[in-house]
Each structure stands twice: as C-alpha cells, then as structure tokens.
Design a protein around this motif. Structure first.
Motif, PDB file in Angstrom:
ATOM      1  N   LEU A 199      -1.262  -2.696   1.831  1.00  0.00           N
ATOM      2  CA  LEU A 199      -1.395  -2.237   0.170  1.00  0.00           C
ATOM      3  C   LEU A 199      -2.404  -2.753  -0.351  1.00  0.00           C
ATOM      4  CD1 LEU A 199       2.229  -3.501  -0.862  1.00  0.00           C
ATOM      5  CD2 LEU A 199       1.479  -1.077  -0.375  1.00  0.00           C
ATOM      6  N   SER A 200      -3.156  -1.738  -0.954  1.00  0.00           N
ATOM      7  CA  SER A 200      -4.523  -2.051  -1.736  1.00  0.00           C
ATOM      8  C   SER A 200      -4.100  -3.040  -3.086  1.00  0.00           C
ATOM      9  CB  SER A 200      -5.138  -0.995  -2.400  1.00  0.00           C
ATOM     10  OG  SER A 200      -4.424  -0.134  -3.153  1.00  0.00           O
ATOM     11  N   GLU A 201      -4.691  -3.474  -3.716  1.00  0.00           N
ATOM     12  CA  GLU A 201      -4.360  -4.304  -5.070  1.00  0.00           C
ATOM     13  C   GLU A 201      -3.541  -3.342  -5.845  1.00  0.00           C
ATOM     14  OE1 GLU A 201      -6.600  -6.869  -8.506  1.00  0.00           O
ATOM     15  OE2 GLU A 201      -7.644  -6.561  -6.606  1.00  0.00           O
ATOM     16  N   THR A 202      -4.130  -2.160  -6.153  1.00  0.00           N
ATOM     17  CA  THR A 202      -3.535  -1.506  -7.046  1.00  0.00           C
ATOM     18  C   THR A 202      -2.151  -1.060  -6.755  1.00  0.00           C
ATOM     19  OG1 THR A 202      -5.743  -0.376  -7.731  1.00  0.00           O
ATOM     20  CG2 THR A 202      -3.542   0.912  -8.416  1.00  0.00           C
ATOM     21  N   GLU A 203      -2.090  -0.606  -5.215  1.00  0.00           N
ATOM     22  CA  GLU A 203      -0.627  -0.306  -4.477  1.00  0.00           C
ATOM     23  C   GLU A 203       0.267  -1.265  -4.658  1.00  0.00           C
ATOM     24  OE1 GLU A 203      -2.327   2.996  -1.386  1.00  0.00           O
ATOM     25  OE2 GLU A 203      -2.095   0.897  -0.670  1.00  0.00           O
ATOM     26  N   ARG A 204      -0.333  -2.498  -4.452  1.00  0.00           N
ATOM     27  CA  ARG A 204       0.529  -3.733  -4.378  1.00  0.00           C
ATOM     28  C   ARG A 204       1.245  -4.021  -6.059  1.00  0.00           C
ATOM     29  NH1 ARG A 204       2.310  -8.535  -5.546  1.00  0.00           N
ATOM     30  NH2 ARG A 204       2.688  -9.933  -3.999  1.00  0.00           N
ATOM     31  N   GLU A 205       0.524  -3.650  -6.862  1.00  0.00           N
ATOM     32  CA  GLU A 205       1.034  -3.557  -8.347  1.00  0.00           C
ATOM     33  C   GLU A 205       2.032  -2.654  -8.769  1.00  0.00           C
ATOM     34  OE1 GLU A 205       1.347  -5.073 -12.306  1.00  0.00           O
ATOM     35  OE2 GLU A 205       0.274  -5.791 -10.490  1.00  0.00           O
ATOM     36  N   SER A 206       1.850  -1.400  -8.063  1.00  0.00           N
ATOM     37  CA  SER A 206       3.016  -0.315  -8.185  1.00  0.00           C
ATOM     38  C   SER A 206       4.108  -0.784  -7.170  1.00  0.00           C
ATOM     39  CB  SER A 206       2.369   1.064  -7.611  1.00  0.00           C
ATOM     40  OG  SER A 206       1.344   1.326  -8.596  1.00  0.00           O
ATOM     41  N   ALA A 207       4.066  -1.602  -6.363  1.00  0.00           N
ATOM     42  CA  ALA A 207       5.217  -1.741  -5.217  1.00  0.00           C
ATOM     43  C   ALA A 207       6.072  -2.901  -6.080  1.00  0.00           C
ATOM     44  CB  ALA A 207       4.582  -2.430  -4.027  1.00  0.00           C
ATOM     45  N   LEU A 208       5.663  -3.439  -7.044  1.00  0.00           N
ATOM     46  CA  LEU A 208       6.580  -4.462  -7.946  1.00  0.00           C
ATOM     47  C   LEU A 208       7.640  -3.686  -8.434  1.00  0.00           C
ATOM     48  CD1 LEU A 208       4.033  -6.660  -9.402  1.00  0.00           C
ATOM     49  CD2 LEU A 208       5.337  -7.235  -7.631  1.00  0.00           C
ATOM     50  N   LEU A 244       1.446   5.992  -7.803  1.00  0.00           N
ATOM     51  CA  LEU A 244       1.582   5.868  -6.448  1.00  0.00           C
ATOM     52  C   LEU A 244       2.855   5.684  -5.737  1.00  0.00           C
ATOM     53  CD1 LEU A 244      -1.428   3.109  -6.661  1.00  0.00           C
ATOM     54  CD2 LEU A 244      -1.470   5.791  -6.414  1.00  0.00           C
ATOM     55  N   VAL A 245       3.932   5.671  -6.270  1.00  0.00           N
ATOM     56  CA  VAL A 245       5.051   5.454  -5.700  1.00  0.00           C
ATOM     57  C   VAL A 245       5.927   6.878  -5.499  1.00  0.00           C
ATOM     58  CG1 VAL A 245       7.626   4.700  -6.103  1.00  0.00           C
ATOM     59  CG2 VAL A 245       5.575   3.333  -6.802  1.00  0.00           C
ATOM     60  N   LYS A 246       6.527   7.113  -4.208  1.00  0.00           N
ATOM     61  CA  LYS A 246       7.266   8.405  -3.927  1.00  0.00           C
ATOM     62  C   LYS A 246       8.493   7.803  -3.431  1.00  0.00           C
ATOM     63  CE  LYS A 246       7.343  12.295  -0.901  1.00  0.00           C
ATOM     64  NZ  LYS A 246       6.608  13.027   0.214  1.00  0.00           N
ATOM     65  N   LEU A 247       9.528   8.137  -4.411  1.00  0.00           N
ATOM     66  CA  LEU A 247      10.805   7.788  -4.090  1.00  0.00           C
ATOM     67  C   LEU A 247      11.498   8.500  -3.057  1.00  0.00           C
ATOM     68  CD1 LEU A 247      13.423   5.982  -5.190  1.00  0.00           C
ATOM     69  CD2 LEU A 247      14.078   7.954  -6.583  1.00  0.00           C
ATOM     70  N   ASP A 248      12.222   7.413  -1.995  1.00  0.00           N
ATOM     71  CA  ASP A 248      12.908   7.893  -1.027  1.00  0.00           C
ATOM     72  C   ASP A 248      14.398   7.898  -1.524  1.00  0.00           C
ATOM     73  OD1 ASP A 248      14.533   8.652   1.145  1.00  0.00           O
ATOM     74  OD2 ASP A 248      13.345   7.602   2.556  1.00  0.00           O
ATOM     75  N   TYR A 249      14.848   6.828  -2.062  1.00  0.00           N
ATOM     76  CA  TYR A 249      16.295   6.422  -2.545  1.00  0.00           C
ATOM     77  C   TYR A 249      16.304   5.455  -3.258  1.00  0.00           C
ATOM     78  CZ  TYR A 249      17.163   3.748   1.575  1.00  0.00           C
ATOM     79  OH  TYR A 249      17.193   2.515   2.362  1.00  0.00           O
ATOM     80  N   THR A 278       0.688   5.209   1.065  1.00  0.00           N
ATOM     81  CA  THR A 278       1.426   5.783   2.657  1.00  0.00           C
ATOM     82  C   THR A 278       2.279   4.649   3.055  1.00  0.00           C
ATOM     83  OG1 THR A 278      -0.579   4.797   3.578  1.00  0.00           O
ATOM     84  CG2 THR A 278      -0.891   7.003   2.966  1.00  0.00           C
ATOM     85  N   THR A 279       2.393   3.528   2.516  1.00  0.00           N
ATOM     86  CA  THR A 279       3.125   2.418   3.091  1.00  0.00           C
ATOM     87  C   THR A 279       4.453   2.519   2.648  1.00  0.00           C
ATOM     88  OG1 THR A 279       1.207   1.143   2.685  1.00  0.00           O
ATOM     89  CG2 THR A 279       3.407   0.205   3.339  1.00  0.00           C
ATOM     90  N   ARG A 280       5.599   2.633   3.577  1.00  0.00           N
ATOM     91  CA  ARG A 280       6.909   2.869   3.026  1.00  0.00           C
ATOM     92  C   ARG A 280       7.683   1.468   2.984  1.00  0.00           C
ATOM     93  NH1 ARG A 280      12.229   3.592   5.057  1.00  0.00           N
ATOM     94  NH2 ARG A 280      13.466   5.238   3.773  1.00  0.00           N
ATOM     95  N   LEU A 281       8.189   1.000   1.776  1.00  0.00           N
ATOM     96  CA  LEU A 281       9.005  -0.355   1.434  1.00  0.00           C
ATOM     97  C   LEU A 281      10.202  -0.122   1.381  1.00  0.00           C
ATOM     98  CD1 LEU A 281       5.897  -1.938  -0.738  1.00  0.00           C
ATOM     99  CD2 LEU A 281       6.354  -2.046   1.943  1.00  0.00           C
ATOM    100  N   ILE A 282      10.934  -1.077   1.691  1.00  0.00           N
ATOM    101  CA  ILE A 282      12.382  -1.076   1.148  1.00  0.00           C
ATOM    102  C   ILE A 282      12.673  -2.433   0.589  1.00  0.00           C
ATOM    103  CG2 ILE A 282      13.260   0.284   3.057  1.00  0.00           C
ATOM    104  CD1 ILE A 282      14.231  -2.202   4.714  1.00  0.00           C
ATOM    105  N   ASP A 283      14.000  -2.483  -0.240  1.00  0.00           N
ATOM    106  CA  ASP A 283      14.506  -3.747  -0.948  1.00  0.00           C
ATOM    107  C   ASP A 283      15.679  -3.445  -1.168  1.00  0.00           C
ATOM    108  OD1 ASP A 283      14.330  -6.236  -1.985  1.00  0.00           O
ATOM    109  OD2 ASP A 283      12.811  -5.986  -3.226  1.00  0.00           O
ATOM    110  N   ASN A 284      16.441  -4.654  -1.560  1.00  0.00           N
ATOM    111  CA  ASN A 284      18.011  -4.628  -2.006  1.00  0.00           C
ATOM    112  C   ASN A 284      18.158  -6.022  -2.698  1.00  0.00           C
ATOM    113  OD1 ASN A 284      19.522  -6.491  -0.223  1.00  0.00           O
ATOM    114  ND2 ASN A 284      17.973  -5.829   1.128  1.00  0.00           N
ATOM    115  N   CYS A 285      19.143  -5.733  -3.717  1.00  0.00           N
ATOM    116  CA  CYS A 285      19.965  -7.052  -4.084  1.00  0.00           C
ATOM    117  C   CYS A 285      21.393  -6.888  -4.115  1.00  0.00           C
ATOM    118  CB  CYS A 285      19.338  -7.321  -5.457  1.00  0.00           C
ATOM    119  SG  CYS A 285      19.785  -6.192  -6.687  1.00  0.00           S
TER     120      CYS A 285
END
Length: 288
Positions: A199-208, A244-249, A278-285
């Motif tokens: 992740l770039s710095e900008t992408e990391r911010e969007s990843a939040l 920068l976020v493309k939702l999967d689910y 271009t980086t696919r991330l997952i998370d859950n709670c």
C-alpha cells in the motif's frame, strides 16, 4: 562468491528430519505447538508464536509460500519473501524450530491429491478466488500431517480460513487442536497483513475504511439495531464511497456456517473484503 546464509535459529527443510526432531521431543513428553505461515512475518504472526510458546513445550513455525492458493492473476511471484528477517522474528518470539520446505518437497512430481471442504469453501472468499481454499486446505493438511502437533495456531483475521480448517480437521479426524488468536491491528485500526507493504501512503489511509465499516456494524448492534440489511447497506456505502476502494463484499454471517443472515442472533461475524488500489484486503469482527 557470496557468504553462506547462517540462521539465528534451528531450521530444517526435509520432512523426515522434521519428524525425527519432533519425535525426539515427544519422547521427552513435550507438547508440540505449530504456527503455519507464508513468511513476511509481522506482529500478528509473532503473537501466534508467542501464544504457542505459552501453551506448548516445543514450538515449530513453517514458512512456505504456497503456490496452489494463489490464482493466475494474484501475487504469488511478488509476495514478500524475507527469510532472514523472519528467522530472527521466530527466534525472538520463542520458536524452537523453523521448517522451510521447498515447493518440490511439498508438491513432488506427479502430485495429484487435493483436499476440499465443500460449502464453506464456495462462498465469500471462495466465490471470487477459484480454488483458493482447495490450495489452503491441501497444504494445511500436508503441514499438519507432516509434524502432527498437539495444537496449531491461526489468526482470526482470516476468519473463513480458520473455520474451514476446523471443519477439515473434524471431517478427516486429524488429531490437532485448532487455536484461533485475536487479530492484531496497528494503532489506527488497520489489521496487520503481509500485503499491507504493497500500500502507498494514500492507499493505506483508504484501507482504514475496512475497519471503520466493521466498527460501524459493531456500534449499531450494540445500540440495539436489529435490521441487519440496513447495517450491511451502511457498511457497503461507507466502503464504496471511499477513494481507491473497490468493494468485494461487506456482510454479516452466522459465525459457524458463514451463511448470510438477516436477523440478529448470539453468534454473528461481520466480514469485509475489498481492493485498495491493486491490493486485496480482508477483515472481520465478531458481533454480539
């Protein structure tokens, strides 16, 4: 000519040598803990090793980037490989042995047997990543049967994966206790992942936005919201409106079956997956 690589911790490649070392520990009545990884270790992996250290007498960590769980357009070739750093982290965290098999060892010529958990592997991650979980369950079966630990430690961030592995061990009578350890996050809430380095710095911010969507779901459930469809819509809106976020689910499922649910019950999990750049991330709670 380069200097030979020297490891700060005992390492082994071949399965017979691995089994010999583990058998010698069993003769001393030692309990065996196992942490399977693909390397590029971060604080989440370290927490698994530390958990194994607390519960077991002898801790084995595997480092193997498994080709069969990557799709044709995924990041197998570019996946970070940082063996020297990984070995140092294993030693600091308290591992006793690191198993670093090669692809030829795990998938010898004419390899033709695969393990597949039906239903659980066909939804969520399995719906978009063809054969991903077949690769995961096949390699985890091979890893577990190669060293037969008493306990194997997995992270909660890969929620579907640990659920599938539990079912696999139950179905195949693999005598290993599966332990799921809490997700480790950075201070800002981003779940740790080896892929975060992409992740770039900008992408990391969007990843939040992934953890923000999960927190939104948790807050609404705690406030007494019972319309899960509305909560899911709000989660999806938050993610789809983040640059920068493309939702999967983004969904809420039964914690055991992973089936999508519409009305609250005591055991629920919110799950999200998205591309950030271009980086696919997952998370859950978990939701109570």
């Amino acid at each position: 000519m380069s200097e030979p690589f020297t490891s700060p911790i005992k390492t082994v490649q071949e399965i017979p040598e691995l089994r010999t070392l583990i058998q010698s520990q069993r003769k001393q009545d030692a309990s065996i803990g196992f942490v399977p990884t693909m390397g590029a270790l971060h604080a989440g992996h370290v927490s698994l090793i530390e958990a194994a250290r607390e519960e077991c007498d002898f801790v084995v960590v595997s480092i193997f980037v498994n080709p069969t769980q990557f799709g044709p357009n995924e990041d197998f070739d570019s996946y970070p490989r940082l063996l020297a750093q990984d070995l140092e982290k294993c030693q600091t965290a308290g591992a006793d042995l690191v198993w670093v098999p090669t692809t030829d060892i795990m998938y010898p010529p004419h390899f033709s047997t695969y393990v597949e958990v039906k239903t659980l592997s066909e939804i969520l991650e399995g719906a978009t990543r063809t054969n991903h979980f077949q690769g995961v369950t096949t390699i985890v079966t091979k890893l577990l049967l190669s060293c037969l630990p008493d306990k194997a430690f997995f992270g909660a961030k890969d929620y579907q994966q640990q659920a599938i592995i539990r079912q696999m061990c139950l179905d195949l009578n693999i005598p290993v206790e599966i332990k799921t350890c809490p997700t480790v996050r950075d201070a800002d809430g981003l779940a740790l992942s080896s892929r975060n380095t992409y992740l770039s710095e900008t992408e990391r911010e969007s990843a939040l936005s992934l953890s923000h969507a999960l927190n939104l779901a948790k807050e609404k459930i705690q406030a007494g919201e019972t319309n899960l469809s509305h909560i899911k819509t709000e989660m999806q809106r938050l993610l789809t409106t983040t640059p920068l976020v493309k939702l999967d689910y983004a969904t809420i499922v039964d914690a055991q079956t992973l089936e999508e649910i519409e009305t609250p019950h005591p055991k629920m999990v919110a799950l999200v997956a998205a591309f950030v750049g271009t980086t696919r991330l997952i998370d859950n709670c978990t939701l109570n």
